[in-house]
Design a protein around this motif. Structure first.
Motif, PDB file in Angstrom:
ATOM      1  N   ALA A 440      -2.853 -23.453  15.259  1.00 19.40           N
ATOM      2  CA  ALA A 440      -4.256 -23.099  15.062  1.00 19.40           C
ATOM      3  C   ALA A 440      -4.561 -21.925  15.965  1.00 19.40           C
ATOM      4  O   ALA A 440      -4.041 -21.848  17.075  1.00 19.40           O
ATOM      5  CB  ALA A 440      -5.133 -24.294  15.423  1.00 19.40           C
ATOM      6  N   SER A 441      -5.375 -21.005  15.464  1.00 16.99           N
ATOM      7  CA  SER A 441      -5.653 -19.812  16.267  1.00 16.99           C
ATOM      8  C   SER A 441      -7.111 -19.792  16.716  1.00 16.99           C
ATOM      9  O   SER A 441      -7.987 -20.292  16.029  1.00 16.99           O
ATOM     10  CB  SER A 441      -5.441 -18.553  15.437  1.00 16.99           C
ATOM     11  N   ASP A 472      -0.122 -13.426  18.249  1.00 13.16           N
ATOM     12  CA  ASP A 472       0.607 -14.680  17.986  1.00 13.16           C
ATOM     13  C   ASP A 472       0.861 -14.976  16.507  1.00 13.16           C
ATOM     14  O   ASP A 472       1.980 -15.259  16.098  1.00 13.16           O
ATOM     15  CB  ASP A 472      -0.148 -15.860  18.598  1.00 13.16           C
ATOM     16  N   GLU A 473      -0.224 -14.924  15.748  1.00  8.13           N
ATOM     17  CA  GLU A 473      -0.066 -15.303  14.344  1.00  8.13           C
ATOM     18  C   GLU A 473       0.817 -14.309  13.596  1.00  8.13           C
ATOM     19  O   GLU A 473       1.587 -14.676  12.718  1.00  8.13           O
ATOM     20  CB  GLU A 473      -1.444 -15.383  13.696  1.00  8.13           C
ATOM     21  N   PHE A 474       0.692 -13.033  13.997  1.00  8.62           N
ATOM     22  CA  PHE A 474       1.530 -12.004  13.374  1.00  8.62           C
ATOM     23  C   PHE A 474       3.003 -12.279  13.684  1.00  8.62           C
ATOM     24  O   PHE A 474       3.868 -12.126  12.840  1.00  8.62           O
ATOM     25  CB  PHE A 474       1.136 -10.616  13.875  1.00  8.62           C
ATOM     26  N   ALA A 475       3.238 -12.695  14.920  1.00  8.62           N
ATOM     27  CA  ALA A 475       4.619 -12.972  15.331  1.00  8.62           C
ATOM     28  C   ALA A 475       5.174 -14.154  14.533  1.00  8.62           C
ATOM     29  O   ALA A 475       6.293 -14.098  14.019  1.00  8.62           O
ATOM     30  CB  ALA A 475       4.689 -13.241  16.824  1.00  8.62           C
ATOM     31  N   SER A 551      -4.742 -14.384   7.528  1.00 10.16           N
ATOM     32  CA  SER A 551      -5.623 -15.468   7.935  1.00 10.16           C
ATOM     33  C   SER A 551      -6.918 -14.900   8.500  1.00 10.16           C
ATOM     34  O   SER A 551      -7.030 -13.698   8.752  1.00 10.16           O
ATOM     35  CB  SER A 551      -4.940 -16.325   8.989  1.00 10.16           C
ATOM     36  N   ILE A 552      -7.870 -15.794   8.707  1.00  3.65           N
ATOM     37  CA  ILE A 552      -9.165 -15.349   9.255  1.00  3.65           C
ATOM     38  C   ILE A 552      -8.968 -14.781  10.657  1.00  3.65           C
ATOM     39  O   ILE A 552      -9.552 -13.774  11.049  1.00  3.65           O
ATOM     40  CB  ILE A 552     -10.149 -16.533   9.247  1.00  3.65           C
ATOM     41  N   GLU A 553      -8.070 -15.426  11.414  1.00  2.00           N
ATOM     42  CA  GLU A 553      -7.797 -14.960  12.779  1.00  2.00           C
ATOM     43  C   GLU A 553      -7.174 -13.555  12.751  1.00  2.00           C
ATOM     44  O   GLU A 553      -7.508 -12.687  13.551  1.00  2.00           O
ATOM     45  CB  GLU A 553      -6.838 -15.949  13.443  1.00  2.00           C
ATOM     46  N   GLU A 555      -7.645 -11.377  10.399  1.00  2.00           N
ATOM     47  CA  GLU A 555      -8.720 -10.451  10.008  1.00  2.00           C
ATOM     48  C   GLU A 555      -9.493 -10.023  11.257  1.00  2.00           C
ATOM     49  O   GLU A 555      -9.820  -8.855  11.439  1.00  2.00           O
ATOM     50  CB  GLU A 555      -9.660 -11.120   9.005  1.00  2.00           C
ATOM     51  N   LYS A 556      -9.745 -10.995  12.132  1.00  2.00           N
ATOM     52  CA  LYS A 556     -10.487 -10.690  13.368  1.00  2.00           C
ATOM     53  C   LYS A 556      -9.734  -9.637  14.176  1.00  2.00           C
ATOM     54  O   LYS A 556     -10.305  -8.693  14.692  1.00  2.00           O
ATOM     55  CB  LYS A 556     -10.614 -11.959  14.223  1.00  2.00           C
ATOM     56  N   VAL A 557      -8.421  -9.828  14.309  1.00  2.00           N
ATOM     57  CA  VAL A 557      -7.611  -8.891  15.097  1.00  2.00           C
ATOM     58  C   VAL A 557      -7.637  -7.501  14.458  1.00  2.00           C
ATOM     59  O   VAL A 557      -7.893  -6.499  15.118  1.00  2.00           O
ATOM     60  CB  VAL A 557      -6.150  -9.378  15.180  1.00  2.00           C
ATOM     61  N   LEU A 558      -7.408  -7.493  13.144  1.00  2.00           N
ATOM     62  CA  LEU A 558      -7.338  -6.198  12.457  1.00  2.00           C
ATOM     63  C   LEU A 558      -8.678  -5.472  12.481  1.00  2.00           C
ATOM     64  O   LEU A 558      -8.728  -4.250  12.535  1.00  2.00           O
ATOM     65  CB  LEU A 558      -6.859  -6.388  11.020  1.00  2.00           C
ATOM     66  N   SER A 559      -9.778  -6.248  12.465  1.00  2.00           N
ATOM     67  CA  SER A 559     -11.091  -5.597  12.436  1.00  2.00           C
ATOM     68  C   SER A 559     -11.334  -4.821  13.727  1.00  2.00           C
ATOM     69  O   SER A 559     -12.176  -3.945  13.794  1.00  2.00           O
ATOM     70  CB  SER A 559     -12.194  -6.623  12.217  1.00  2.00           C
TER      71      SER A 559
END
Ligand SMILES: Nc1ncnc2c1ncn2[C@@H]1O[C@H](COP(=O)(O)OP(=O)(O)OP(=O)(O)O)[C@@H](O)[C@H]1O
Length: 630
Positions: A440-441, A472-475, A551-553, A555-559
């Motif tokens: 979970a992120s 993390d999630e990207f990894a 994921s939504i997380e 999206e947050k990072v990319l934004s």
């Protein structure tokens, strides 16, 4: 008057010399490194001769002396090595790119490495003297000769060789330092401190003493503010490189002390790695993992690299090719005798050799970290806190090229252990019926722990990894799985946790509410891809999940990255059928569709808030809630 025939350098040599002086080296100060290396070679040759012919000359009898005569702008470098005959002066110094040392090395290939450590190979180093000197004089007496000779040159014009008086065997090189120009201050090469600094920097590990008369100021005895100058001969170089010593000779303090002096750190490193390799690549390496990240570590200004030595002579201060990016925090040095250097020693000819060394160093670093992780978890976690992010970037970057190497070095916070765990530990605890590695992120461990999506998974007794760094999630996505266990976000929507009966029941309910969910989706005007019955909520009313890879997380990072600001996750609004709100929604669908529209908007905003995402119109949201309250 004796007639001295001035000989021209060979035609091509002339051009080469010109090039040499003007363009081969970027740092003028390396002239001293080159002349000291030549002197060291000459000492090695004599020592070698003594060993093979029993001449009785010992290592301790051999050395190099530097002297400065500021008034006459002279620097002399004297060695008591093998010296040069007249022919050798002619051949070695009259023909550029003719290396006597290379020939010597080739003629003595079967010698024990330790006895002979000859550095020169191109036959150009000597001429770097002309970068700082307007005149160069070489007086030399070869071992076994009666007569000494003097080679003299002012540069491109040519050189003369004459007889001269010299008592001792060996070579004395005198440089007449150029006058200052607008671009270049040559005076500094006449300063003791500058010469000492250059020796320390490039020639600290020459195996013979490099001595110089150094002056110190002392308070005059019996006075309070009168000083007197006192001079003494000092050995400037440390001679024995610590990395050539055996591990058993060295204590942690020795390693740490060396690190702090060499790499200008106040703190002891977390670990040191001292390795020797022979075979496809032969080298000695001494590497350190610092205990703190340099202030610019996570910026593009940070330059990775290890110092590169060839036989104890510094070739490059930061050789980036020796370290992969994911271990860019490592400091240290590599000393290798079999590098094929180009003439300036400033660039390396074949990166194939470097690649082999890099791969081998990479393995050593990985092994050290693995050992630390297994045997000294506390220390490893300290390391992880400082450089873990880099390791995670390493998994993600380069399309996952480093993931196999790095996967067992990763640590994530565990919902179950309430501390950092490895993937191996997670998998070893997986329940028999557990298919996935759940994660979970969120922003912090506390916030993730409260996420509605984590409730049911925790309830099932499954461990969840809490991801708090943006990478993390990207990894994990780059890794796809760990030892064949796939990663699954608890926000993925379909976690496949229900029993077959539950599945049937859900299906019936979903069918029954199909039209209502379609209406709700329309009410949200394209903000969500779908509105669905939730399979993952337990006590909470709503949450957001996502379909697809983003994921939504994420999206947050990319934004937060300007270039990719419009990448959006495919959001799904999930409604908990076990929550009383579900019945309310159903009723509204029958009786008051306008209100259902408002409720849908509120629920969507609530789901965003729970996710830690901004809502589009906070004022509107607040008004809607208030109107429900009054
Ligand atoms: N101090 C010295 N004593 C004895 N021989 C020397 C000395 N300095 C130079 N030579 C001879 O002159 C040759 C040419 O020196 P030079 O520095 O130009 O090239 P090198 O040391 O062979 O190679 P590199 O270009 O790699 O330095 C040497 O190979 C060596 O035989």
């Amino acid at each position: 008057m004796i007639f001295m025939a001035k000989k021209a350098f060979k035609a091509e040599s002339k051009r080469l010399l010109d090039m040499m002086i003007n363009s081969i080296y970027t740092h003028k100060e390396i002239f001293l490194r080159e002349l000291i290396s030549n002197a060291s070679d000459a000492l090695d040759k004599l020592y070698f001769k003594s060993l093979t012919e029993n001449l009785g000359i010992e290592r301790k009898d051999l050395g190099i002396d530097l002297a400065v005569d500021k008034d006459n702008r002279l620097i002399t470098i004297t060695d008591n090595g093998i010296g040069m005959t007249k022919d050798e002066l002619e051949n070695n110094l009259g023909v550029i790119a003719n290396s006597g040392s290379f020939k010597f090395k080739n003629d003595n290939t079967d010698t024990e490495k330790d006895d002979i450590n000859v550095i020169g190979q191109f036959g150009v180093g000597f001429y770097s003297a002309f970068m700082v000197a307007s005149e160069v004089t070489v007086e030399s007496k070869a071992y076994g000769s009666e007569q000494a000779y003097k080679w003299y040159s002012q540069g491109v014009d040519g050189y003369t060789i004459t007889d001269c008086d010299k008592e001792d065997v060996g070579t004395k090189i005198t440089l007449k330092i150029k006058e200052n120009t607008e671009e270049e201050e040559y005076d500094e090469y006449l300063q003791d401190y500058k010469l000492r600094m250059i020796v320390k920097k490039y020639s600290d590990y020459i195996r013979y003493p490099i001595r110089m008369e150094v002056s110190h100021q002392h308070l005059k005895e019996g006075t309070e503010n009168e000083y007197e100058t006192h001079t003494e001969i000092e050995t400037l170089n440390s001679m024995v490189p610590i990395w050539n010593k055996s591990k058993s000779e060295l204590k942690d303090e020795d390693y740490n002390q060396f690190y702090k002096e060499k790499f200008f750190d106040y703190d002891d490193p977390i670990a040191h790695i001292h390795t020797k390799a022979e075979g496809t690549a032969t080298y000695n390496a001494l590497m350190y993992i610092p205990s703190k990240a340099p202030f610019d570590y996570y910026s593009k200004d940070y330059e990775k690299g290890l110092q590169l030595y060839s036989n104890g002579v510094l070739i490059m201060d930061k050789c980036p090719d020796l370290l992969p990016d994911y271990f860019s925090f490592v400091k240290g040095l590599v000393d290798s005798a079999d590098l094929s250097l180009n003439i300036s020693r400033e660039m390396l000819q074949h990166d194939r050799q470097l690649k082999i060394i890099e791969k081998s160093l990479e393995r050593s670093i990985k092994n050290e970290l693995t050992k630390m992780l297994r045997n000294d978890r506390e220390r490893y976690e300290k390391f992880w806190k400082v450089f873990g992010l880099q390791i995670k970037f390493g998994v993600y970057n380069g399309f996952g090229a480093g993931k196999e190497l790095l996967k067992d070095l990763l640590l994530f916070y565990s919902s179950y252990e309430k501390k950092l765990v490895t993937l191996e530990e997670y998998v070893s605890r997986m329940k028999e019926d557990q298919k996935y590695i759940y994660f979970a992120s969120g922003e912090t461990v506390d916030k993730i722990d409260k996420l509605p999506q984590t409730e049911l998974v925790k309830d099932k007794g499954y461990e969840i990894l809490y991801l708090i760094d943006s990478v993390d999630e990207f990894a994990l996505q780059m890794m796809v799985d760990y030892n064949e266990k796939q990663f699954k976000s608890v926000s993925a929507g379909d976690l496949d946790l229900e029993t077959p009966e539950e599945k049937e029941e859900m299906k019936a309910k979903a069918e029954e509410s199909k039209d209502m969910f379609a209406f709700m989706k329309d009410s949200l005007g394209g903000k969500v891809k779908d509105v669905r019955l939730s399979k993952i909520l337990k006590s909470h009313a709503v949450c957001l999940t996502s379909d697809g890879l983003l994921s939504i997380e994420m999206e947050k990072v990319l934004s937060q990255m300007p270039a990719e600001h419009d990448a959006k996750a495919e959001k799904v609004l999930e409604i908990n059928a076990e929550h009383p709100i579900y019945e309310t929604l159903k009723k509204l669908y029958e009786t008051d569709k306008d209100k259902l529209k408002t409720y849908s908007e509120i629920l969507y905003d609530q789901a965003l808030l729970v996710e830690g995402m901004p809502i589009e119109d906070p004022v509107e949201y607040s008004n809607k809630i208030c109107s429900l309250m009054v």
